[in-house]
Motif scaffolding. Structure first.
Motif, short mmCIF file in Angstrom:
data_model
loop_
_atom_site.label_atom_id
_atom_site.label_comp_id
_atom_site.label_asym_id
_atom_site.label_seq_id
_atom_site.Cartn_x
_atom_site.Cartn_y
_atom_site.Cartn_z
N TRP A 278 0.83 -1.21 0.00
CA TRP A 278 0.00 0.00 0.00
C TRP A 278 0.87 1.26 0.00
O TRP A 278 0.63 2.20 -0.78
CB TRP A 278 -0.90 -0.07 1.22
CG TRP A 278 -1.71 1.13 1.57
CD1 TRP A 278 -2.05 2.17 0.75
CD2 TRP A 278 -2.31 1.40 2.85
NE1 TRP A 278 -2.81 3.09 1.44
CE2 TRP A 278 -2.99 2.63 2.71
CE3 TRP A 278 -2.34 0.73 4.05
CZ2 TRP A 278 -3.69 3.20 3.79
CZ3 TRP A 278 -3.04 1.29 5.10
CH2 TRP A 278 -3.71 2.50 4.97
N PRO B 250 -4.16 -3.09 -0.49
CA PRO B 250 -3.27 -2.27 -1.34
C PRO B 250 -3.98 -1.51 -2.45
O PRO B 250 -3.52 -0.42 -2.83
CB PRO B 250 -2.29 -3.30 -1.91
CG PRO B 250 -3.01 -4.60 -1.85
CD PRO B 250 -3.88 -4.53 -0.64
N SER C 251 -5.40 2.63 -1.27
CA SER C 251 -4.61 3.62 -2.02
C SER C 251 -5.46 4.41 -3.00
O SER C 251 -4.93 5.12 -3.86
CB SER C 251 -3.47 2.91 -2.77
OG SER C 251 -4.01 1.99 -3.71
#
Length: 549
Positions: free
Chosen positions: A330, A399, A403
Motif C-alpha cells: 500500500w 493495497p 490507495s
C-alpha cells in the motif's frame, strides 16, 4: 483480637463472587479491621473474600454447596480458563480489584447461568476431548451464511474493478455508472502476474530473516502457544532501501500506475489460488487446528477459512499476509502514485494534497508495523480462520482500495490551501491520538494487569475470571480505537476535495466494516461474559460514536 481461621500462604477453596462455584486459591493476607481475606486464584486474579466464602481443602474433587455440586476438580478449572482465552474481547482489559457482591436479583440470574454451565460440564463424557471444536450452528453463521459469503466473494472483486475504472474517468460521478469496460484481453498480462509473485516471495524472504524478537501468541485450544517473529518494521526498512535503489537506477516505477488494473487482477487471481490451497490443506488438518468459526458449509468455510493458523513449517501464512505484502505494498503504491502525478500533470513537485495522503497513510502503516505484536490479540488472529475473506482482504483490498485517494489524485488534481491543510492535519492527529492511546492502554493491560500506572482504572468482574475495563479510553466508548480509525480515514479523503464521492468510498466502506466488526465482537462478548457484559453495556452505552451509536 479474634483468631484467624486461615493462615497466610494456606491453599483453600474460595467462592467466586456471585456464584456457587469454589476454586482453589491461596490466602495472601487478612485485613484486621474488615476481616476480609485477600486471596489469589490460579489465573492470577486477586480478590477480597469474607471468611464465610472460604472453605478448607477437601480430600475429593467434588463437595457440596447449597445442595449443588461444587466443581473443584483441576480439569474443570483448566477447562474454563483455557477455553475462555482464545475468545478474549478485542476491547477487554484486565485488572484485579476489590470485589463486592451483586444485588440479589442480579445474583440469582448469574447463578442460573453458572448452574447451566455446571450441568453441561457434568454431562460431558470423560472420553470426549475438552479441546474438541464443533461446527458453528447455522443460525450463528455470519455474513449471511453460505449465500452471503458467495455474494461477497463475487461482489468485492466487481466493486474493486469498478472503482479503479471510475478513477480513470474524467467525470467519475455516480450518474456515469457503470464505467465503460476495456477489452477483456487487456485485464491480464503475464509479466504483471510475475511481478506480483516476485513481490510476495520477496516479502516472505524478509519475514524469514532471523532478525526481530520472537514472542508467543495467545493460548490455543490444546493449550499450545505459537511463536511469532516480529520483524515487520525491518521488512519495511529493507523494502524502502530497495525502492530507493530502484529510483537511483532509473527503474520506471510508474509501470505499476500504467498497469494498475492488471495488477489488481493478478493479485485477485493469486488470492483465489491461495484460498483454494488453504481450503484443500485444511481438509487434512486435525480438529484442534481448525477455526471455531467453521460451519461444515463448503462455500461459507471457503470464505471464512477452516484452519486457524495454517503454517508451512514455522512460516505462518495468515500472520504473514496480515501485515506484509498488502500493507507494505500500500505504501509503495502510494509513492508510485505520487511519482505518476508529477509525470501526468507535469509537475516539478507533488501537490500538497498528494503529500498529505502519502504522509498520513505512511504514518498509519509504520505505526502498525512498529506495534506488530498487538496483531496477535486481534479477532483476525485468535478467532477467524484463513480463507478467502482474509486472503483477498489482505492481498487485494488493502493495497488497491486503501490507495484509492492517491490513485484518484493522479487524474483529478485538487489544490489545498495551507489553512485547510492545517485543519486536516489537526483532524488526523486527533484521530491518531485516540487510536494509539486506546490501543496502547488495552495492550498494557494485557501484558501486565498489575502495572501501578494503570491502578486508577476501574473494571467489572466476569464469570470467566477476567475483567472488563470501564474507565480511561475504554470507558468513553466500547471501541475507542475504531473511533480514532474512522477520524483518520476521513482525514485521508479530505485532501481530495468535494467534487466527487469516489475518494470517500473508503470512509463509507470502513464505517460499515467497523460497525459490522463491532457487532461480531458484541455477539461473542455476550456469550462469553453474560450478565457482566450487560452491566458493562450499561456503564459504557455507546459503541463507537459517543452520543450517536
Amino acid at each position: 483480637m479474634p483468631s484467624r481461621k486461615f493462615a497466610d500462604g494456606e491453599v483453600v477453596r474460595g467462592r467466586w463472587p456471585g456464584s456457587s462455584l469454589y476454586y482453589e486459591v491461596e490466602v495472601l493476607s487478612q485485613d484486621s479491621k474488615s476481616r476480609l481475606y485477600t486471596v489469589k486464584y490460579k489465573d492470577g486474579t486477586e480478590l477480597e473474600l469474607k471468611e464465610s466464602d472460604i472453605k478448607k481443602q477437601s480430600g475429593n474433587s467434588i463437595s457440596r454447596y447449597n445442595g449443588k455440586p461444587d466443581r473443584i476438580g483441576r480439569n474443570d478449572v483448566s477447562h474454563r480458563n483455557i477455553q475462555d482465552k482464545p475468545y478474549l474481547s478485542q476491547e477487554s482489559s484486565y485488572l484485579a480489584t476489590q470485589y463486592s457482591l451483586r444485588p440479589r436479583k442480579e445474583e440469582i440470574r448469574f447463578e442460573e447461568i453458572i448452574s447451566q454451565e455446571e450441568r453441561n460440564v457434568v454431562k460431558e463424557p470423560k472420553s470426549v476431548k475438552i479441546f474438541e471444536i464443533t461446527a458453528t450452528e447455522p443460525e450463528d453463521l455470519e455474513f449471511g451464511g453460505g449465500f452471503g459469503a458467495f455474494s461477497i466473494m463475487i461482489g468485492l472483486p466487481v466493486m474493486l474493478f469498478m472503482l479503479l475504472l471510475m478513477c480513470r474517468e474524467k467525470d467519475p460521478s455516480l450518474v456515469n455508472l457503470p464505467p465503460p469496460l476495456p477489452p477483456l484481453a487487456s485485464f491480464w498480462e503475464t509479466r504483471v502476474f510475475g511481478v506480483c509473485l516476485l513481490w510476495f516471495f520477496l516479502q516472505a524472504l524478509f519475514h524469514l530473516l532471523p532478525v526481530g524478537k520472537v514472542v508467543e501468541g495467545t493460548p490455543l485450544y490444546d493449550g499450545r502457544r505459537l511463536k511469532y517473529r516480529l520483524n515487520g518494521f525491518y521488512a519495511f526498512i529493507l523494502t524502502s532501501v530497495i525502492i530507493g535503489i530502484s529510483l537511483y537506477w532509473g527503474i520506471e516505477l510508474c509501470y505499476v500506475y500504467d498497469h494498475f488494473l492488471q495488477f489488481a487482477v493478478a493479485a485477485t487471481v493469486f488470492s483465489v489460488a491461495l484460498s483454494i490451497y488453504l481450503y484443500v490443506r485444511s481438509l487434512k488438518a486435525s480438529k484442534e487446528e481448525l477455526s471455531p468459526g467453521k460451519s461444515g458449509n463448503i462455500v461459507y468455510d471457503f470464505f471464512i477459512g477452516r484452519e486457524l493458523n495454517p503454517r508451512i513449517g514455522h512460516f505462518d501464512l495468515k500472520y504473514f499476509c496480515e501485515l506484509r505484502p498488502g500493507l507494505i505494498g500500500w505504501v509503495v503504491i502510494n509513492l508510485i502514485m505520487l511519482l505518476a502525478e508529477m509525470k501526468v500533470q507535469q509537475r516539478e513537485t507533488p501537490s500538497l494534497a498528494m503529500i498529505l495522503v502519502n504522509s498520513f497513510q505512511l504514518l498509519y502503516v509504520v505505526d502498525a508495523l512498529w506495534n506488530e505484536e498487538a496483531l496477535l490479540t486481534t479477532m483476525d488472529i485468535i478467532h477467524d480462520g484463513f480463507g478467502f475473506m482474509l486472503a483477498f482482504g489482505d492481498l487485494v483490498w488493502v493495497p488497491f482500495v486503501y490507495s484509492l485517494q492517491a490513485f484518484y489524485l493522479v487524474s483529478h488534481p485538487n489544490e489545498v490551501s495551507w489553512l485547510f491543510a492545517s485543519v486536516i492535519i489537526a483532524l488526523k492527529f486527533s484521530g491518531y491520538t485516540v487510536f494509539r492511546c486506546a490501543n496502547s492502554q488495552k495492550n498494557a493491560f494485557r501484558k501486565n494487569p498489575d502495572d501501578p500506572n494503570l491502578a486508577h482504572l476501574k473494571i467489572i468482574h466476569t464469570s470467566s475470571g477476567k475483567n472488563l475495563l470501564v474507565s480511561g479510553w475504554w470507558g468513553f466508548v466500547r471501541h475507542p480505537n475504531y473511533l480514532g480509525d474512522l477520524i483518520m480515514a476521513l482525514s485521508w479523503s479530505l485532501p481530495c476535495g468535494f467534487n466527487h464521492i469516489l475518494p470517500y468510498i473508503y470512509v463509507i466502506y470502513f464505517t460499515i466494516l467497523l460497525i459490522h466488526r463491532e457487532a461480531r465482537d458484541e455477539h461473542q462478548c455476550k456469550k462469553k461474559y453474560g450478565l457482566a457484559w450487560e452491566k458493562y453495556c450499561q456503564r459504557v452505552p455507546y459503541r463507537i460514536f459517543p452520543y450517536i451509536y
